[in-house]
Design a protein around this motif. Structure first.
Motif, PDB file in Angstrom:
ATOM      1  N   ARG A  46     -46.153  33.346  55.909  1.00 32.56           N
ATOM      2  CA  ARG A  46     -46.520  32.047  55.343  1.00 32.56           C
ATOM      3  C   ARG A  46     -45.255  31.219  55.252  1.00 32.56           C
ATOM      4  O   ARG A  46     -44.257  31.652  54.677  1.00 32.56           O
TER       5      ARG A  46
ATOM      6  N   ALA B 231     -51.015  33.683  49.669  1.00 28.36           N
ATOM      7  CA  ALA B 231     -50.088  34.318  50.603  1.00 28.36           C
ATOM      8  C   ALA B 231     -49.406  35.528  49.977  1.00 28.36           C
ATOM      9  O   ALA B 231     -49.273  36.574  50.619  1.00 28.36           O
TER      10      ALA B 231
ATOM     11  N   HIS C 123     -43.982  28.162  53.482  1.00 31.75           N
ATOM     12  CA  HIS C 123     -44.450  27.395  52.318  1.00 31.75           C
ATOM     13  C   HIS C 123     -43.358  26.426  51.888  1.00 31.75           C
ATOM     14  O   HIS C 123     -42.224  26.839  51.629  1.00 31.75           O
TER      15      HIS C 123
ATOM     16  N   LEU D 119     -49.995  32.389  58.445  1.00 27.06           N
ATOM     17  CA  LEU D 119     -50.929  31.941  57.403  1.00 27.06           C
ATOM     18  C   LEU D 119     -50.760  30.437  57.243  1.00 27.06           C
ATOM     19  O   LEU D 119     -49.814  29.979  56.599  1.00 27.06           O
ATOM     20  N   THR D 120     -51.638  29.645  57.835  1.00 21.77           N
ATOM     21  CA  THR D 120     -51.512  28.189  57.741  1.00 21.77           C
ATOM     22  C   THR D 120     -52.801  27.490  58.116  1.00 21.77           C
ATOM     23  O   THR D 120     -53.629  28.037  58.848  1.00 21.77           O
TER      24      THR D 120
END
Length: 187
Positions: free
Chosen positions: A45, A70, A47, A143-144
């Motif tokens: 992730r 996440a 972030h 992860l998006t």
């Protein structure tokens, strides 16, 4: 790009037991939170910092929910969160608060940034490739929901995009709609 790298330290948290390492790029100090062992194709992730959401729990965005999602996922599967110091899509905290004030007057998140003289999103991701290379990672599951992140990582193979589905609330519903309809976020 000159980057200073810290030692690795343990970080027990309410989400699990992680390792952390900091990467200092100029005045910005980014943090990597990771769970070992890292797979050949780890869950990652990227972030961007959101003081109002991540720390204070603002309901105007979905940042904290995405970060928590996440951290829970990497606790289960291993992987990492690359926490970038790019507050307010990289316009800084002062301008982010000014953008919030414009949103209070009816501007959406993109219009508010434009009113302040910024693009809709000022973030960059070059340091991510440096960080992943430091860990010997060339392939990831990302992860998006953000297509800009998918397009920005040129030297990394994204094997899979893992969506981060967060429930909207009455305060961020318009914000999420704007992200989807105007920024192409993949919800």
């Amino acid at each position: 790009m000159k980057i200073e790298i810290s030692e690795v330290a343990n970080l027990p948290s309410r989400f699990g037991s992680f390792k952390i390492q900091s990467f200092k790029e100029g005045i910005k100090e980014h943090l990597v939170i990771f769970k070992e062992p890292l797979d050949d194709v780890p869950l990652v992730r990227i972030h961007s910092e959101c003081l109002t959401g991540d720390t204070i729990g603002s309901l105007k965005c979905d940042c904290r929910d995405q970060l928590e999602y996440a951290l829970k996922a990497i606790e289960k599967e291993s992987g990492m969160v690359i926490y970038l110091r790019q507050e307010g899509r990289n316009i800084g905290l002062l301008n982010k608060v000014n953008a919030y004030a414009l949103q209070d007057k009816g501007f959406d998140t993109i219009e508010a940034n434009h009113q302040l003289g910024f693009k809709a999103d000022e973030r960059t991701y070059e340091v991510v490739e440096f960080i992943l290379a430091h860990f010997g990672i060339a392939r990831i599951k990302l992860l998006t929901n953000n297509p800009l992140k998918l397009d920005s990582l040129k030297g990394i193979e994204i094997v899979e995009r893992v969506p981060v589905i967060i429930e909207a609330n009455q305060f961020n519903e318009h914000y999420l709609k704007t992200k989807k309809e105007q920024m192409g976020h993949l919800f």
